[in-house]
Design an enzyme around this catalytic site. Sequence first.
Site, PDB file in Angstrom:
ATOM      1  N   HIS A  96      -1.593  -0.199  -9.861  1.00  0.00           N
ATOM      2  CA  HIS A  96      -2.209  -1.117  -8.890  1.00  0.00           C
ATOM      3  C   HIS A  96      -2.911  -2.304  -9.574  1.00  0.00           C
ATOM      4  O   HIS A  96      -4.119  -2.506  -9.420  1.00  0.00           O
ATOM      5  CB  HIS A  96      -3.195  -0.389  -7.960  1.00  0.00           C
ATOM      6  CG  HIS A  96      -3.416  -1.147  -6.673  1.00  0.00           C
ATOM      7  ND1 HIS A  96      -3.760  -0.544  -5.495  1.00  0.00           N
ATOM      8  CD2 HIS A  96      -3.338  -2.471  -6.381  1.00  0.00           C
ATOM      9  CE1 HIS A  96      -3.892  -1.462  -4.549  1.00  0.00           C
ATOM     10  NE2 HIS A  96      -3.635  -2.640  -5.075  1.00  0.00           N
ATOM     11  N   ARG A 140       0.858  -1.181   0.000  1.00  0.00           N
ATOM     12  CA  ARG A 140       0.000   0.000   0.000  1.00  0.00           C
ATOM     13  C   ARG A 140       0.899   1.238   0.000  1.00  0.00           C
ATOM     14  O   ARG A 140       1.916   1.284   0.706  1.00  0.00           O
ATOM     15  CB  ARG A 140      -0.912   0.043   1.236  1.00  0.00           C
ATOM     16  CG  ARG A 140      -2.085  -0.917   1.196  1.00  0.00           C
ATOM     17  CD  ARG A 140      -3.113  -0.547   0.121  1.00  0.00           C
ATOM     18  NE  ARG A 140      -4.277  -1.419   0.128  1.00  0.00           N
ATOM     19  CZ  ARG A 140      -4.425  -2.496  -0.642  1.00  0.00           C
ATOM     20  NH1 ARG A 140      -3.475  -2.857  -1.489  1.00  0.00           N
ATOM     21  NH2 ARG A 140      -5.537  -3.204  -0.589  1.00  0.00           N
ATOM     22  N   GLU A 161      -4.465   6.863  -4.580  1.00  0.00           N
ATOM     23  CA  GLU A 161      -4.837   6.308  -5.889  1.00  0.00           C
ATOM     24  C   GLU A 161      -6.224   6.787  -6.310  1.00  0.00           C
ATOM     25  O   GLU A 161      -7.084   6.953  -5.454  1.00  0.00           O
ATOM     26  CB  GLU A 161      -4.827   4.773  -5.814  1.00  0.00           C
ATOM     27  CG  GLU A 161      -3.436   4.237  -5.544  1.00  0.00           C
ATOM     28  CD  GLU A 161      -3.415   2.725  -5.319  1.00  0.00           C
ATOM     29  OE1 GLU A 161      -4.438   2.062  -5.551  1.00  0.00           O
ATOM     30  OE2 GLU A 161      -2.359   2.226  -4.902  1.00  0.00           O
TER      31      GLU A 161
HETATM   32  O1  LIG Z   1      -4.481  -4.756  -3.528  1.00  0.00           O
HETATM   33  C1  LIG Z   1      -4.981  -5.824  -3.626  1.00  0.00           C
HETATM   34  C2  LIG Z   1      -5.758  -6.455  -2.572  1.00  0.00           C
HETATM   35  O2  LIG Z   1      -6.057  -5.790  -1.568  1.00  0.00           O
HETATM   36  O3  LIG Z   1      -6.100  -7.626  -2.712  1.00  0.00           O
END
Ligand SMILES: O=CC(=O)O
Length: 342
Positions: A296, A249, A278
Site C-alpha cells: 500500500h 481498496r 492491512e
Molecule cells: O490509499 C490512499 C489514499 O486513501 O489516499
Amino acid sequence: MLPRVLLCGEIEYVQDEFKEMFHGIAEVIHLVSESRSHFLASFGPDGPYEGTVALYRRNTSSKLIGKFDAPLIHALADTSKVRWIAQNGSGYDEIDVQACKERGILVSNTPRANEDATATTTLYLMISCLRQFSMAERSLRSGTWKTPCNAAQTHDVTGRTLGIFGLGRIGLRFARLAHAFPMRIIYFSRRKAESVPDWCEYVSSVEELCKQADVLSLHVPLNQSTAGMIGEKEIRTLRRGSVLLNTSRGRIVDQEAMIRALEDDHLSSVGLDVYPDEPHVDPRLLTFPQCTLLPHIGGESAESWRTRELQALGNLKAFVLGGIGEDIVPELKTGIGNSTIL
Ligand SMILES: O=CC(=O)O
C-alpha cells in the site's frame, strides 16, 4: 480564546507551512490518547481536547483510537464540539460518513493529491504482471539469474485491452498513461463520464468490462455498494490468462475468489497494492511468484505527501476561518449548513 483543532496523526512534510497556516487563528493540539476510551473521554470539561472544533486525521491514528466507525462518530458528536474531519488521503472508508451525516459532522478528503503517484503505481503493476519483472528481479537477487522466469508466459503490453472500473481522477490518469503504448481502453463507471477522450470507450456494465478486458484495473472507492463487487462471477467472466490490478481498496475484491482463480490459472497474475485486512497479507498470495505485491505505497511519493498534507490542512483552516472547507466527500455534499463554528 482560539478554536482548537486536534491532529489525529502527524504532520511530516509541511511542518513550516503548517505553523504559519494556523498562527493566530487556531490552537493546534496533538493526540495524546492511546485508546479509544481515553480519546472519547478527553473532549469533556478540563479534558485535553476540550473545545476542539475540528480534526485532522490520518489512517495511522486507527492503531491508537480505532477507525472512525459509527459508534465513535456518535460518541464524538455527543461529547465534543467537533464539526469537521479533514482526512489526509483520498480514501475515507475508515470514516462512517453516514453517521457523520446524521450528526452534522462534515468530512473532507484530498482527492487530487495522489492521482499521479497512484496511476504510476498501477502502470508499474500492469507492466510487471504482464512481463513478470518483479519475479525476474527476485530471481536475480536470489542468485538464480532468470530461473524460474519463462518468456513464453510473459506478454507485451501494446495492443492489449485495458478495462478500467471507475474513471475518476486516478482511473483517467492511468488510462492516459496506458493509452500511450497504445492499448485499447474501455471503462465502466456509475455514470458515463463527460469530456473523456474519444479513445476511452464506455461499456455499460462490469460484466461487459470483464468480458472484453485482458487487464482489469480497479479505481472505485470502497463503500457499501463496491465492497466485494469483483467476485467469483466477475473474475470468471474475465478471459483465461487475464490480469487483475488493484490499487484502490482490498475489500472491493473477493479475495477467496481471486486466490482460487490464481490456483487454477484462470488469472495469470495479479498486481496488488491493497489488501482486505492491512497490514496482514494472506500468505497464499506469497506463493504465486508471478504476482506483483506492494505494501500500500501507491499514493506515496514525497510530492503527493506534501500535497496531501497541504490540502487536508487547507480544508481544516478554511473551516476554522469560514465555517466551511473544500473537498467535502460526495456523500455529504447535500444538506450542508449545520457544520459551522461561526
Ligand atoms: O490509499 C490512499 C489514499 O486513501 O489516499
